[in-house]
Design a protein around this motif. Sequence first.
Motif, PDB file in Angstrom:
ATOM      1  N   LYS A 175      22.093  -1.230  -5.411  1.00  0.00           N
ATOM      2  CA  LYS A 175      23.273  -2.100  -5.306  1.00  0.00           C
ATOM      3  C   LYS A 175      24.002  -2.261  -6.639  1.00  0.00           C
ATOM      4  O   LYS A 175      25.210  -2.500  -6.661  1.00  0.00           O
ATOM      5  N   ARG A 176      23.288  -2.151  -7.740  1.00  0.00           N
ATOM      6  CA  ARG A 176      23.911  -2.326  -9.062  1.00  0.00           C
ATOM      7  C   ARG A 176      24.813  -1.157  -9.439  1.00  0.00           C
ATOM      8  O   ARG A 176      25.634  -1.265 -10.348  1.00  0.00           O
ATOM      9  N   ASN A 177      24.686  -0.020  -8.784  1.00  0.00           N
ATOM     10  CA  ASN A 177      25.516   1.141  -9.094  1.00  0.00           C
ATOM     11  C   ASN A 177      26.896   0.991  -8.462  1.00  0.00           C
ATOM     12  O   ASN A 177      27.056   0.323  -7.432  1.00  0.00           O
ATOM     13  N   ARG A 178      27.857   1.662  -9.051  1.00  0.00           N
ATOM     14  CA  ARG A 178      29.256   1.508  -8.677  1.00  0.00           C
ATOM     15  C   ARG A 178      29.516   1.756  -7.190  1.00  0.00           C
ATOM     16  O   ARG A 178      30.168   0.965  -6.523  1.00  0.00           O
ATOM     17  N   TYR A 179      29.039   2.846  -6.644  1.00  0.00           N
ATOM     18  CA  TYR A 179      29.298   3.163  -5.250  1.00  0.00           C
ATOM     19  C   TYR A 179      28.088   2.882  -4.359  1.00  0.00           C
ATOM     20  O   TYR A 179      27.986   3.414  -3.257  1.00  0.00           O
ATOM     21  N   LYS A 180      27.181   2.093  -4.864  1.00  0.00           N
ATOM     22  CA  LYS A 180      25.954   1.732  -4.139  1.00  0.00           C
ATOM     23  C   LYS A 180      25.198   2.977  -3.691  1.00  0.00           C
ATOM     24  O   LYS A 180      24.795   3.112  -2.536  1.00  0.00           O
ATOM     25  N   GLU A 181      25.042   3.886  -4.654  1.00  0.00           N
ATOM     26  CA  GLU A 181      24.303   5.116  -4.416  1.00  0.00           C
ATOM     27  C   GLU A 181      23.586   5.517  -5.697  1.00  0.00           C
ATOM     28  O   GLU A 181      24.002   5.133  -6.788  1.00  0.00           O
ATOM     29  N   ILE A 182      22.491   6.271  -5.536  1.00  0.00           N
ATOM     30  CA  ILE A 182      21.712   6.702  -6.692  1.00  0.00           C
ATOM     31  C   ILE A 182      20.919   7.946  -6.306  1.00  0.00           C
ATOM     32  O   ILE A 182      20.552   8.121  -5.135  1.00  0.00           O
ATOM     33  N   LEU A 183      20.679   8.803  -7.276  1.00  0.00           N
ATOM     34  CA  LEU A 183      19.833   9.974  -7.035  1.00  0.00           C
ATOM     35  C   LEU A 183      18.389   9.512  -6.857  1.00  0.00           C
ATOM     36  O   LEU A 183      17.917   8.622  -7.564  1.00  0.00           O
TER      37      LEU A 183
END
Length: 169
Positions: free
Chosen positions: A99-107
């Motif tokens: 959730k903390r990432n800009r587009y609510k996505e992470i590798l």
Amino acid sequence: PRSKKSSSELEKQVLRDFHNGILLHWTDLSITKDEVITFLSLEDSDYLENVFMVLSRTGFLVRKTDAPSGASFHFSFPGIGKIGERITEARRNVLSRIKRNRYKEILASEIARTALSKERKKRKRKSSSTKTDKQALFYGAPFHLDDIIGAGLVRILKTPAGPLLKLND
């Protein structure tokens, strides 16, 4: 001392019989005393009484309160609540990280790398503070990634850099 050893050996034998004779084959949520006797092929009355005493004392069988004869038991697994709490806490931490990432996505590899670096820092400090314990992933990143994917909380997008986890709306 001798009676303690024989008591310990008896307990191990009962738990082994319970595991191999019932847990691996029984599919119901509860079991009666007669079913245990039949399923384990118990004939020795002393051992029979020890079976129920040991399984009740260790918390693997809990007597049903609504059974009129009192000879019916629910299965129980001691300590399962603590495991559930730790898995839930780890799930919360992984989702918070996404959730903390800009587009609510992470590798997915980033989650694993972050978890590994936190674990290394924890080992270096050699302290067991509550904050670092809560941040560490209980069963490791692959387990918790499978958990959030299986729960339908994220979806996987294939990218050249590896699987990308995107938070479901």
